[in-house]
Design a protein around this motif. Structure first.
Motif, short mmCIF file in Angstrom:
data_model
loop_
_atom_site.label_atom_id
_atom_site.label_comp_id
_atom_site.label_asym_id
_atom_site.label_seq_id
_atom_site.Cartn_x
_atom_site.Cartn_y
_atom_site.Cartn_z
N LEU A 80 -17.75 9.74 -16.83
CA LEU A 80 -17.51 8.78 -17.92
C LEU A 80 -18.78 8.36 -18.66
N PRO A 81 -19.86 8.01 -17.96
CA PRO A 81 -21.05 7.55 -18.71
C PRO A 81 -21.50 8.54 -19.78
N ALA A 82 -21.59 9.80 -19.43
CA ALA A 82 -22.04 10.80 -20.41
C ALA A 82 -21.06 10.90 -21.57
N ALA A 83 -19.76 10.86 -21.24
CA ALA A 83 -18.75 10.95 -22.30
C ALA A 83 -18.82 9.75 -23.23
N LEU A 84 -19.04 8.57 -22.65
CA LEU A 84 -19.11 7.36 -23.47
C LEU A 84 -20.39 7.33 -24.30
N LEU A 85 -21.49 7.74 -23.69
CA LEU A 85 -22.77 7.70 -24.42
C LEU A 85 -22.77 8.66 -25.61
N ALA A 86 -21.92 9.68 -25.54
CA ALA A 86 -21.87 10.65 -26.64
C ALA A 86 -21.14 10.11 -27.87
N LEU A 87 -20.42 9.01 -27.71
CA LEU A 87 -19.64 8.48 -28.83
C LEU A 87 -20.57 7.84 -29.86
N THR A 101 -9.98 7.45 -29.01
CA THR A 101 -9.16 7.99 -27.92
C THR A 101 -9.98 8.12 -26.64
N THR A 102 -11.22 8.56 -26.78
CA THR A 102 -12.09 8.69 -25.61
C THR A 102 -12.31 7.34 -24.94
N LEU A 103 -12.48 6.32 -25.77
CA LEU A 103 -12.65 4.97 -25.23
C LEU A 103 -11.42 4.53 -24.44
N GLU A 104 -10.25 4.77 -25.04
CA GLU A 104 -9.00 4.36 -24.39
C GLU A 104 -8.81 5.10 -23.06
N GLN A 105 -9.12 6.39 -23.07
CA GLN A 105 -8.97 7.17 -21.84
C GLN A 105 -9.95 6.69 -20.77
N ALA A 106 -11.17 6.36 -21.19
CA ALA A 106 -12.16 5.86 -20.22
C ALA A 106 -11.69 4.55 -19.61
N ARG A 107 -11.14 3.69 -20.45
CA ARG A 107 -10.66 2.42 -19.91
C ARG A 107 -9.55 2.65 -18.90
N ALA A 108 -8.64 3.55 -19.20
CA ALA A 108 -7.54 3.84 -18.27
C ALA A 108 -8.09 4.41 -16.96
N THR A 109 -9.07 5.28 -17.06
CA THR A 109 -9.67 5.86 -15.86
C THR A 109 -10.36 4.79 -15.01
N LEU A 110 -11.04 3.87 -15.69
CA LEU A 110 -11.72 2.79 -14.97
C LEU A 110 -10.72 1.85 -14.30
N ARG A 111 -9.60 1.62 -14.97
CA ARG A 111 -8.54 0.80 -14.35
C ARG A 111 -8.00 1.48 -13.09
N THR A 112 -7.76 2.76 -13.20
CA THR A 112 -7.28 3.52 -12.03
C THR A 112 -8.33 3.50 -10.92
N GLY A 113 -9.59 3.66 -11.33
CA GLY A 113 -10.67 3.62 -10.34
C GLY A 113 -10.73 2.31 -9.60
N ARG A 114 -10.53 1.22 -10.34
CA ARG A 114 -10.55 -0.11 -9.71
C ARG A 114 -9.42 -0.21 -8.67
N GLN A 115 -8.25 0.27 -9.03
CA GLN A 115 -7.11 0.21 -8.11
C GLN A 115 -7.38 1.06 -6.87
N THR A 116 -7.96 2.21 -7.08
CA THR A 116 -8.24 3.12 -5.97
C THR A 116 -9.29 2.53 -5.03
N LEU A 117 -10.30 1.88 -5.61
CA LEU A 117 -11.32 1.24 -4.78
C LEU A 117 -10.71 0.11 -3.94
N GLY A 118 -9.78 -0.61 -4.53
CA GLY A 118 -9.08 -1.66 -3.78
C GLY A 118 -8.30 -1.08 -2.61
N ASP A 119 -7.64 0.04 -2.88
CA ASP A 119 -6.90 0.72 -1.81
C ASP A 119 -7.86 1.19 -0.71
N ALA A 120 -9.02 1.67 -1.12
CA ALA A 120 -10.01 2.15 -0.14
C ALA A 120 -10.51 1.00 0.73
#
Lengths: 86, 233
Positions: free
Chosen positions: B185-192, B202-221
């Protein structure tokens, strides 16, 4: 310092002193971000080695809490437009 | 109609024609003083818009400098991009203050948005990079806990560690999932870049969704880490 530059510098100072806390138009009010280092540093209450305890996991919970705050700010950022400039 | 009444009506008609022709109640061109007032007001509005953006960019620059998990290159790229916008907006403000007419001020003020997209692109993208750093830092912390949990399993002589092993494997799978999804994500975001907006939204929206999923997964972990601790008691 030239007059326009002086005026801009003064505007920055005034805005820094008080404008951050109120909305002056529909533009974003980017809020303070929790530095990652504040959540990543190791508190002294938990062991860095040895058996894992609930306190160790609680440190991760604290990081996730700050993460929630930042994600909320990201949502807020992305819901905001540029506002009026003229 | 009496003569005084007819005269009054004629005066009103002439006045109305004058307003229609000039856009003001004056009979001649707009006074220079009024134009100056409008020019100054436009400049002040532009300065205020720039000031808000510069302050927001500086606040995020501070956060970017505190990044701990991402590479030096990513951190430097982010702080440089933020500083470039601060410099550009500061120069733009100086130009606007020197503009001599309203049309030029308005054209320059418009570039605050079209050339920078601070609120709709730069700030969300910088925030996304900072959030990525926090998620990867949390993943790193949980990974170290997973290693220590493995040691606890290895040293649990005489206990049935089957469930602990299964839960630990699930924990590690969660962490792998986060690393795989968030690391790019960092490289993809920095390229914008502002010039690519709104197409790159669209890239921003996808990154936000990925980060939301990541947060949920970290909570599960984290929950699984607690479960393994319980398994071993």
């Amino acid at each position: 310092m030239k007059k326009p530059a002086l005026a801009f510098a003064l505007a920055l100072l005034v805005a820094a002193a008080g404008a951050c806390s109120k909305s002056s138009d529909s533009g974003s009010n980017a809020s303070a971000t929790t530095p990652t280092s504040a959540t990543a540093s190791s508190p002294t209450s938990a062991n860095a080695a040895g058996p894992v305890t609930d306190a160790d996991v609680a440190q991760v919970d604290a990081m996730l809490h700050s993460l929630d705050t930042e994600l909320s700010r990201l949502d807020s950022d992305m819901a905001t437009g540029e506002g009026q400039v003229q | 109609m009496s003569r005084p009444a007819a005269l009054r009506r004629a005066v009103v008609v002439v006045a109305a024609l004058a307003v229609g022709a000039t856009g003001s109640v004056g009979l001649g061109p707009r006074p220079a003083g009024a134009q100056q007032v409008r020019l100054d007001a436009a400049k002040q509005l532009a300065t205020a818009a720039i000031t808000r953006r510069v302050l927001a960019l500086r606040e995020l620059t501070t956060a970017a400098k505190a990044i701990v998990r991402l590479s030096d290159a990513d951190r430097t790229a982010l702080t440089s991009q933020l500083q470039d916008q601060v410099n550009g907006l500061t120069s733009l403000n100086a130009k606007i203050q020197g503009d001599g007419d309203l049309a030029t001020v308005r054209a320059d003020a418009g570039t605050i948005i079209t050339d920078y997209h601070v609120y709709v692109l730069t700030i969300p993208k910088a925030r996304g990079v900072v959030v990525s750093d926090i998620e990867l830092t949390a993943e790193d912390r949980l990974s170290k806990l997973a290693d220590r949990l493995q040691t606890m399993i290895d040293q649990a002589s005489g206990k049935d560690t089957t469930k602990a092993k299964t839960d630990l494997a699930a924990l590690r799978a969660k962490l792998t999932s986060v690393t795989t999804a968030v690391s790019p994500l960092p490289a993809a975001l920095l390229a914008l870049q502002p010039a690519g907006y709104p197409g790159n939204r669209t890239t921003l929206e996808q990154a936000r969704a990925t980060l939301r999923t990541g947060r949920q997964t970290l909570g599960d972990a984290a929950t699984l880490a607690r479960t393994v601790i319980t398994d071993l008691k």
